[in-house]
Scaffold this motif. Structure first.
Motif, PDB file in Angstrom:
ATOM      1  N   UNK A 121       0.798  -1.155  -0.081  1.00  0.00           N
ATOM      2  CA  UNK A 121       0.161  -0.174  -0.014  1.00  0.00           C
ATOM      3  C   UNK A 121       0.903   1.128   0.014  1.00  0.00           C
ATOM      4  N   UNK A 122       1.909   1.408  -0.847  1.00  0.00           N
ATOM      5  CA  UNK A 122       2.821   2.445  -0.696  1.00  0.00           C
ATOM      6  C   UNK A 122       2.988   3.124  -2.077  1.00  0.00           C
ATOM      7  N   UNK A 123       2.234   2.544  -3.305  1.00  0.00           N
ATOM      8  CA  UNK A 123       2.310   3.102  -4.376  1.00  0.00           C
ATOM      9  C   UNK A 123       1.756   4.461  -4.613  1.00  0.00           C
ATOM     10  N   UNK A 124       0.882   4.953  -3.731  1.00  0.00           N
ATOM     11  CA  UNK A 124       0.316   6.284  -3.875  1.00  0.00           C
ATOM     12  C   UNK A 124       1.364   7.244  -3.290  1.00  0.00           C
ATOM     13  N   UNK A 125       2.380   6.734  -2.367  1.00  0.00           N
ATOM     14  CA  UNK A 125       3.185   7.535  -1.756  1.00  0.00           C
ATOM     15  C   UNK A 125       4.639   7.701  -2.584  1.00  0.00           C
ATOM     16  N   UNK A 126       4.897   6.731  -3.611  1.00  0.00           N
ATOM     17  CA  UNK A 126       6.117   6.864  -4.425  1.00  0.00           C
ATOM     18  C   UNK A 126       6.510   8.017  -4.936  1.00  0.00           C
ATOM     19  N   UNK A 127       5.462   9.098  -5.130  1.00  0.00           N
ATOM     20  CA  UNK A 127       5.902  10.265  -5.727  1.00  0.00           C
ATOM     21  C   UNK A 127       6.457  11.229  -4.694  1.00  0.00           C
TER      22      UNK A 127
END
Length: 234
Positions: A121-127
């Protein structure tokens, strides 16, 4: 996979690791336990080539870490107890940086970053910049980075610290999958219940000396791992 032979590491007059020998085979999850200051982190840092050692030999996939450290490091991944990640980078830039180092193709890295980013659940924070990450998020990023190049051997120092129960469960599943595919895991932990359920083999270190090692059932017998550990530390 990993062969530690008579490893000795000194810091001045103090012997941090004293004539330690261990062998981790493909397919094994090998736990490493001991009190703070027992020599666990020193051993792991020696294995991955961060610390030079005074005596002994360490071989990874039959290659000496002394004679060809680059070849050894291509085969492994290391997650320290406190992930030291470049905070000026975004999460995805850091992962691409690691993928570049290991020569992971654009297609493979994109697939793995999405797969593991979604799992944790980290994809949304990778930017976002790593400086904005919590400790748990940094730990997840370090785990994803470690798995990017599909290493044969993964070394981890207290990998479950800072992980929520769901992330810890995901990591355990990933560890099993790595070993099912012929890889090996060598990790330290203070969470003895996790070690007892997860590990095929265990090693107990005290004041730099290996005091017990082998298959989990052989080491603990009819007792719990916690009971055996406490008895051996007296």
């Amino acid at each position: 996979m990993l062969n530690i032979k008579h490893l000795t590491k000194r810091f001045g007059s103090k012997t941090a690791v004293d004539d330690l020998s261990l062998r981790i085979l493909p397919g094994e999850i090998y736990g490493f336990i001991g009190h703070n200051g027992a020599g666990k982190t020193t051993t792991l840092k020696s294995v991955v080539g961060i610390l030079a050692f005074d005596e002994g030999e360490i071989e990874i996939d039959g290659i000496s870490i002394k004679s060809d450290p680059t070849a050894c490091k291509r085969r492994i991944a290391y997650i320290p107890d406190d992930p030291d990640i470049y905070e000026f980078m975004t999460g995805v830039k850091y992962l691409n940086f690691v993928a570049d180092i290991y020569g992971v193709s654009a297609e493979a890295r994109a697939e793995r970053i999405k797969k593991y980013g979604d799992l944790f659940d980290l994809t949304k924070d990778l930017a976002q910049p790593v400086s904005a990450y919590s400790h748990g998020m940094k730990q997840k990023l370090a785990i994803i980075a470690a798995w990017l190049h599909e290493p044969k051997l993964i070394i981890m120092d207290e990998p479950f610290v800072g992980l929520d129960p769901k992330a810890a469960h995901i990591l355990k599943t990933m560890m099993h999958e790595t070993c099912d595919n012929g890889g090996a895991i060598f990790f330290s932990t203070h969470v003895l219940e996790v070690a007892e359920k997860l590990c095929d083999k265990i090693a107990i270190i005290k004041e730099g000396k290996l005091i017990r090692s082998g298959a989990m059932e052989e080491v603990k017998g009819d007792e719990s791992l916690e009971e055996v550990f406490l008895e051996l530390q007296e």
